[in-house]
Scaffold this motif. Sequence first.
Motif, PDB file in Angstrom:
ATOM      1  N   LEU A 153       1.181  -1.008   0.060  1.00 56.21           N
ATOM      2  CA  LEU A 153       0.586   0.142  -0.113  1.00 56.21           C
ATOM      3  C   LEU A 153       0.602   1.220  -0.161  1.00 56.21           C
ATOM      4  O   LEU A 153      -0.238   2.485  -0.241  1.00 56.21           O
ATOM      5  N   GLY A 154       2.206   1.143   0.347  1.00 57.41           N
ATOM      6  CA  GLY A 154       2.994   2.142  -0.223  1.00 57.41           C
ATOM      7  C   GLY A 154       3.432   3.294   1.447  1.00 57.41           C
ATOM      8  O   GLY A 154       3.139   2.604   2.405  1.00 57.41           O
ATOM      9  N   ASP A 155       3.340   4.089   1.162  1.00 62.41           N
ATOM     10  CA  ASP A 155       3.460   5.414   1.810  1.00 62.41           C
ATOM     11  C   ASP A 155       1.685   5.308   2.887  1.00 62.41           C
ATOM     12  O   ASP A 155       1.241   6.719   2.685  1.00 62.41           O
ATOM     13  N   VAL A 156       1.790   4.758   3.734  1.00 62.95           N
ATOM     14  CA  VAL A 156       0.308   4.600   4.400  1.00 62.95           C
ATOM     15  C   VAL A 156       0.416   4.624   5.869  1.00 62.95           C
ATOM     16  O   VAL A 156       1.750   3.548   6.390  1.00 62.95           O
ATOM     17  N   LEU A 157      -0.137   4.239   6.705  1.00 62.52           N
ATOM     18  CA  LEU A 157      -0.628   3.925   7.859  1.00 62.52           C
ATOM     19  C   LEU A 157      -1.751   3.094   8.346  1.00 62.52           C
ATOM     20  O   LEU A 157      -2.717   2.962   7.388  1.00 62.52           O
ATOM     21  N   ILE A 158      -0.893   1.652   8.553  1.00 59.94           N
ATOM     22  CA  ILE A 158      -1.733   0.763   8.891  1.00 59.94           C
ATOM     23  C   ILE A 158      -2.458   0.428  10.164  1.00 59.94           C
ATOM     24  O   ILE A 158      -0.859   0.836  11.037  1.00 59.94           O
ATOM     25  N   ALA A 159      -3.079   0.822  10.781  1.00 57.50           N
ATOM     26  CA  ALA A 159      -3.788   1.246  12.272  1.00 57.50           C
ATOM     27  C   ALA A 159      -5.105   0.388  13.270  1.00 57.50           C
ATOM     28  O   ALA A 159      -5.487  -0.254  11.675  1.00 57.50           O
ATOM     29  N   PRO A 160      -5.344  -0.181  14.132  1.00 52.58           N
ATOM     30  CA  PRO A 160      -6.164   0.023  14.273  1.00 52.58           C
ATOM     31  C   PRO A 160      -7.057   0.561  13.964  1.00 52.58           C
ATOM     32  O   PRO A 160      -7.725   2.050  13.522  1.00 52.58           O
ATOM     33  N   GLY A 161      -8.845  -0.027  13.411  1.00 55.58           N
ATOM     34  CA  GLY A 161      -9.908   0.999  12.920  1.00 55.58           C
ATOM     35  C   GLY A 161     -10.476   1.488  14.233  1.00 55.58           C
ATOM     36  O   GLY A 161      -9.931   0.748  15.584  1.00 55.58           O
TER      37      GLY A 161
ATOM     38  N   THR B 271      -9.279   3.697  20.494  1.00 54.95           N
ATOM     39  CA  THR B 271      -9.027   2.649  19.889  1.00 54.95           C
ATOM     40  C   THR B 271      -8.906   1.599  21.189  1.00 54.95           C
ATOM     41  O   THR B 271      -9.989   1.037  21.423  1.00 54.95           O
ATOM     42  N   THR B 272      -7.910   1.714  21.682  1.00 55.26           N
ATOM     43  CA  THR B 272      -7.493   0.921  22.762  1.00 55.26           C
ATOM     44  C   THR B 272      -8.421   0.766  23.952  1.00 55.26           C
ATOM     45  O   THR B 272      -9.705   0.040  24.697  1.00 55.26           O
ATOM     46  N   ALA B 273      -9.392   2.718  24.170  1.00 55.69           N
ATOM     47  CA  ALA B 273     -10.092   2.379  25.189  1.00 55.69           C
ATOM     48  C   ALA B 273     -11.775   2.439  24.753  1.00 55.69           C
ATOM     49  O   ALA B 273     -12.240   2.118  25.880  1.00 55.69           O
TER      50      ALA B 273
ATOM     51  N   ASP C  88     -11.894  -1.954  24.943  1.00 58.48           N
ATOM     52  CA  ASP C  88     -12.053  -2.196  26.738  1.00 58.48           C
ATOM     53  C   ASP C  88     -13.095  -1.571  27.531  1.00 58.48           C
ATOM     54  O   ASP C  88     -13.450  -2.811  28.167  1.00 58.48           O
ATOM     55  N   ALA C  89     -14.050  -0.545  27.590  1.00 57.61           N
ATOM     56  CA  ALA C  89     -15.066  -0.094  27.738  1.00 57.61           C
ATOM     57  C   ALA C  89     -16.657  -0.898  27.480  1.00 57.61           C
ATOM     58  O   ALA C  89     -17.167  -1.693  27.919  1.00 57.61           O
ATOM     59  N   LEU C  90     -15.938  -2.276  26.489  1.00 52.51           N
ATOM     60  CA  LEU C  90     -16.654  -3.347  25.467  1.00 52.51           C
ATOM     61  C   LEU C  90     -16.150  -4.579  26.221  1.00 52.51           C
ATOM     62  O   LEU C  90     -17.228  -5.730  25.503  1.00 52.51           O
ATOM     63  N   GLY C  91     -15.608  -4.795  26.806  1.00 51.38           N
ATOM     64  CA  GLY C  91     -15.032  -5.662  27.440  1.00 51.38           C
ATOM     65  C   GLY C  91     -14.493  -6.149  26.412  1.00 51.38           C
ATOM     66  O   GLY C  91     -14.466  -7.895  26.110  1.00 51.38           O
ATOM     67  N   ARG C  92     -13.133  -6.204  25.228  1.00 54.24           N
ATOM     68  CA  ARG C  92     -12.619  -6.516  24.172  1.00 54.24           C
ATOM     69  C   ARG C  92     -10.966  -6.162  24.120  1.00 54.24           C
ATOM     70  O   ARG C  92     -10.823  -5.247  24.207  1.00 54.24           O
ATOM     71  N   ASP C  93     -11.030  -7.203  23.816  1.00 52.08           N
ATOM     72  CA  ASP C  93      -9.115  -6.850  24.130  1.00 52.08           C
ATOM     73  C   ASP C  93      -8.256  -7.423  22.541  1.00 52.08           C
ATOM     74  O   ASP C  93      -7.306  -7.217  22.148  1.00 52.08           O
ATOM     75  N   ASP C  94      -9.822  -7.863  21.788  1.00 55.84           N
ATOM     76  CA  ASP C  94      -9.007  -8.157  19.826  1.00 55.84           C
ATOM     77  C   ASP C  94      -9.724  -6.956  19.359  1.00 55.84           C
ATOM     78  O   ASP C  94      -9.451  -7.136  17.737  1.00 55.84           O
ATOM     79  N   ILE C  95      -9.966  -5.913  19.546  1.00 54.08           N
ATOM     80  CA  ILE C  95     -10.669  -5.197  18.722  1.00 54.08           C
ATOM     81  C   ILE C  95      -9.856  -3.463  18.852  1.00 54.08           C
ATOM     82  O   ILE C  95      -9.059  -3.988  20.253  1.00 54.08           O
ATOM     83  N   GLY C  96     -10.146  -2.725  18.486  1.00 47.10           N
ATOM     84  CA  GLY C  96      -8.703  -1.244  18.858  1.00 47.10           C
ATOM     85  C   GLY C  96      -7.327  -1.824  18.894  1.00 47.10           C
ATOM     86  O   GLY C  96      -6.934  -0.901  19.397  1.00 47.10           O
ATOM     87  N   ARG C  97      -7.036  -2.623  18.696  1.00 44.67           N
ATOM     88  CA  ARG C  97      -5.723  -2.920  18.560  1.00 44.67           C
ATOM     89  C   ARG C  97      -5.035  -3.246  17.693  1.00 44.67           C
ATOM     90  O   ARG C  97      -6.403  -4.757  17.355  1.00 44.67           O
ATOM     91  N   LEU C  98      -3.620  -3.921  17.363  1.00 49.38           N
ATOM     92  CA  LEU C  98      -3.745  -4.179  16.101  1.00 49.38           C
ATOM     93  C   LEU C  98      -2.370  -5.303  16.330  1.00 49.38           C
ATOM     94  O   LEU C  98      -0.950  -4.988  17.465  1.00 49.38           O
TER      95      LEU C  98
END
Length: 495
Positions: free
Chosen positions: A64-72, A377-379, A382-392
């Motif tokens: 994808l070139g000059d991009v930032l790949i980040a958690p949604g 992202t992570t916060a 965490d509020a939804l009780g999930r550690d598998d989203i908001g982070r890569l």
Amino acid sequence: MSGFADLPLGQQPKGRWSLKGRWIVADTEAGRHLLTDGEIVIEGGRILEIGKAGEVSAEASFNLGDVLIAPGFVDLDALSDLDTTLLGFDYHPGARKGRVWPRSYVERGPYEMYSPEELEFQKRYAFAQLLCNGITTAAPIASLFYREWGETVTEFEAAAVAAKELGLRVWLGPAYRSGGMVVEEDGTLSADFDEARGYEGLADAISFAERWQGDDLVRPMLAPDRVETCTKHLLRRTMQAADSLDCPVRLHMAQGQMEVDTVQRLHGMTAPAWLNEIGCLNARLLAPHATNATDDDLVLYRDAGVTVVHCPLVAGRHGGALQSFAKLRDMGVRLAMGTDTAPPDMVLNMVIGMAACRIVENDIASCSAANFFDAATTAGADALGRDDIGRLRVGGKADIAVFDMADQAMAPAIDPIQTLILGATGRVTRATIVDGRLSMRDGQVAGFDMAKARARAQRQFDDLVAKYPDRTWGHPPISEIFPPSYPYLTGGNHV
């Protein structure tokens, strides 16, 4: 080796596939890091590997070139209608501009100002807009001002279908209430309540939640509307149901002077203090906006584990600000982010949030780009009780946002997180991937014509505005409710 154009829109690529980019936000056991010239390997809806480009293996690779790949982004107060708060930007007070029902409208009988088809369309359109801004997880919010009373199960069943078809992870639940604010004939405000109607709304919300238990993309949430429109018994029953369903509860409170005055008049205290007194303040609670929270309120939030959902753009438009992000963070109050208004742009909210925090604290060092990126992202996860989203992270969900670091407005570039936020717009989102599926690429959402939808949305909004005299105190014409910023030139005027 392929690029953006070869990513299949609306699909999960088969087998093991990877994305390569100049920057990757990588979450490890040792914390969050930036990886340069990295590669992330995905299979199905999960992340398998994250490493330097060329050091991992995949059957297909997309450079994808000059991009930032980040958690949604995780948006816990995500706009899901055609935003009527835009009509409160220069037109106030709200109680005289259709933001509160007049007694004459209540007595005549409130009615739905949108058809079922329009309600379904506006959520689908709003979900597409969220995807275009790099939001992969959303807890939708819509106004009840133009509704007969509350939201319906029918429209939320349609919203669930729309989320699955478009590829957006959502926590859904129809909003319900026991009452509402009314403008009396003399211009004063009062609160009207119908407890039975509130219970009916809660029963419908529970029924909807039970049907969507266990789904991967659509999860249930209970959403009593605003604290001043809910009774003690409705909120207690809501919290009991949330315990049984193991789901979050979102309740707007500590967000405006009308609410503060009304709750003080009804209960003799602030909204957070009242919820604490009736046993409804707990870690399930997502509480936008806290701009009017007292120091004692914030202590209650912290001790109960409440998550404050910070929505800086809509607060700033109404002359408010969190007092402050840095203060709540340092106190240990849980802080996540929401958009709540148009545009549903999380990047814009982060830059306004940073500016507001630094202004309130009079200290440039009070907050950082990383603080707000983590809150978005992570916060939220965490509020939804999930550690598998908001982070890569390896083993986590492949919920990814790709931002263009070569955009012509992104110059000069520095650190990619700071560059993204200083750019102040989510319009540099090149792709949004949810559960390993490419949901949005270059402004196009799978199975949805954005250009036609934009034109339809404007027509629908214009039709709604035309009905405002019905529900505005004194029933003045539109020209008086929403006068133009400058007078219109008429045929008799010459430049």
